[in-house]
Write an enzyme that holds these catalytic residues in place. Structure first.
Site, short mmCIF file in Angstrom:
data_model
loop_
_atom_site.label_atom_id
_atom_site.label_comp_id
_atom_site.label_asym_id
_atom_site.label_seq_id
_atom_site.Cartn_x
_atom_site.Cartn_y
_atom_site.Cartn_z
N ASP A 50 -6.32 -10.30 8.79
CA ASP A 50 -4.87 -10.34 8.62
C ASP A 50 -4.17 -10.31 9.98
O ASP A 50 -3.21 -9.57 10.18
CB ASP A 50 -4.41 -9.16 7.75
CG ASP A 50 -3.00 -9.39 7.15
OD1 ASP A 50 -2.59 -10.57 7.08
OD2 ASP A 50 -2.35 -8.42 6.78
N VAL A 84 4.81 3.38 6.34
CA VAL A 84 4.35 3.81 7.66
C VAL A 84 5.47 4.56 8.36
O VAL A 84 6.63 4.13 8.34
CB VAL A 84 3.90 2.61 8.51
CG1 VAL A 84 3.43 3.08 9.89
CG2 VAL A 84 2.79 1.84 7.81
N PHE A 95 0.82 -1.21 0.00
CA PHE A 95 0.00 0.00 0.00
C PHE A 95 0.85 1.27 0.00
O PHE A 95 0.41 2.33 -0.42
CB PHE A 95 -0.89 0.02 1.25
CG PHE A 95 -0.07 0.02 2.52
CD1 PHE A 95 0.36 1.21 3.07
CD2 PHE A 95 0.29 -1.16 3.14
CE1 PHE A 95 1.14 1.21 4.22
CE2 PHE A 95 1.07 -1.17 4.28
CZ PHE A 95 1.49 0.03 4.82
#
Length: 206
Positions: free
Chosen positions: A147, A25, A22
């Protein structure tokens, strides 16, 4: 990594935490408080909006996080769009969970007896129960994480914070996947999630 020491919307990026399909972070600070910020990469954003419009996984993750309020589930703080280094980006701001990942504790053999392990395990179950009940007690509603794995669980003492609802499924929303399209981490997925990830229920997390 070019975000380090940059300030966007009042958040100063101080540390790179990790990356995935994605995006990345980071740890950031604002007004003296630490936060964790997920930065979605441009290709991911374009792909999600092209395939699913406004009901894409980015928006779903934000909508889910806004409803979560449990001591063992990481909480939503803010979200905004911006142009990081002239590239369109979407920023999701969450509380910063202090502690170590369960993955790191297992790798370092830091959990050596039942007295340490059982309270952590019970709190993980409490957090999952909280996620499953986000939309009420009705068994036909709620959120399935999908997940759960050691790297998505932060531990401090015997307290936990469960992270990453990015592929979560809101049970009575339109399914996120098409039949046969697996999402998750195979080593930590239930058999039914691997064989039919579209038609699972809360028992799969457990």
């Amino acid at each position: 990594m070019a975000l380090i020491n940059q300030t966007i919307n009042g958040y100063t990026f101080t540390e790179f935490i990790g990356a995935g399909g994605f995006g990345s972070v980071y740890k950031a600070n604002k007004d003296g408080n630490p936060y964790e910020i997920k930065v979605f990469r441009e290709e991911y954003i374009l792909q999600e909006y092209k395939q699913s419009g406004q009901k894409n996984r980015i928006q779903r993750e934000i909508d889910i996080m806004k409803t979560v309020n449990h001591p063992f589930l990481v909480k939503y703080v803010d979200d905004f769009k911006g142009n990081d280094l002239n590239v369109p980006s979407y920023f999701l701001v969450m509380e910063f969970a202090e502690g170590e990942t369960l993955q790191k504790l297992i790798k370092n053999k830091a959990l050596t007896n039942e007295a340490q392990i059982i309270p952590i395990f019970k709190n993980i179950l409490e957090g999952i129960k909280g996620l499953h009940q986000v939309r009420g007690e009705d068994e036909s509603k709620g959120i399935i994480h999908r997940d759960l794995k050691p790297e998505n669980i932060i531990v401090k003492g015997n307290k936990v914070k469960i992270l990453d609802y990015g592929i979560s499924k809101v049970i009575d929303y339109t399914a996120l996947t098409s039949t046969g399209n697996f999402l998750g981490s195979p080593l930590y997925s239930s058999p039914e999630q691997i064989t039919d990830s579209k038609n699972i229920d809360k028992r799969s997390d457990l």
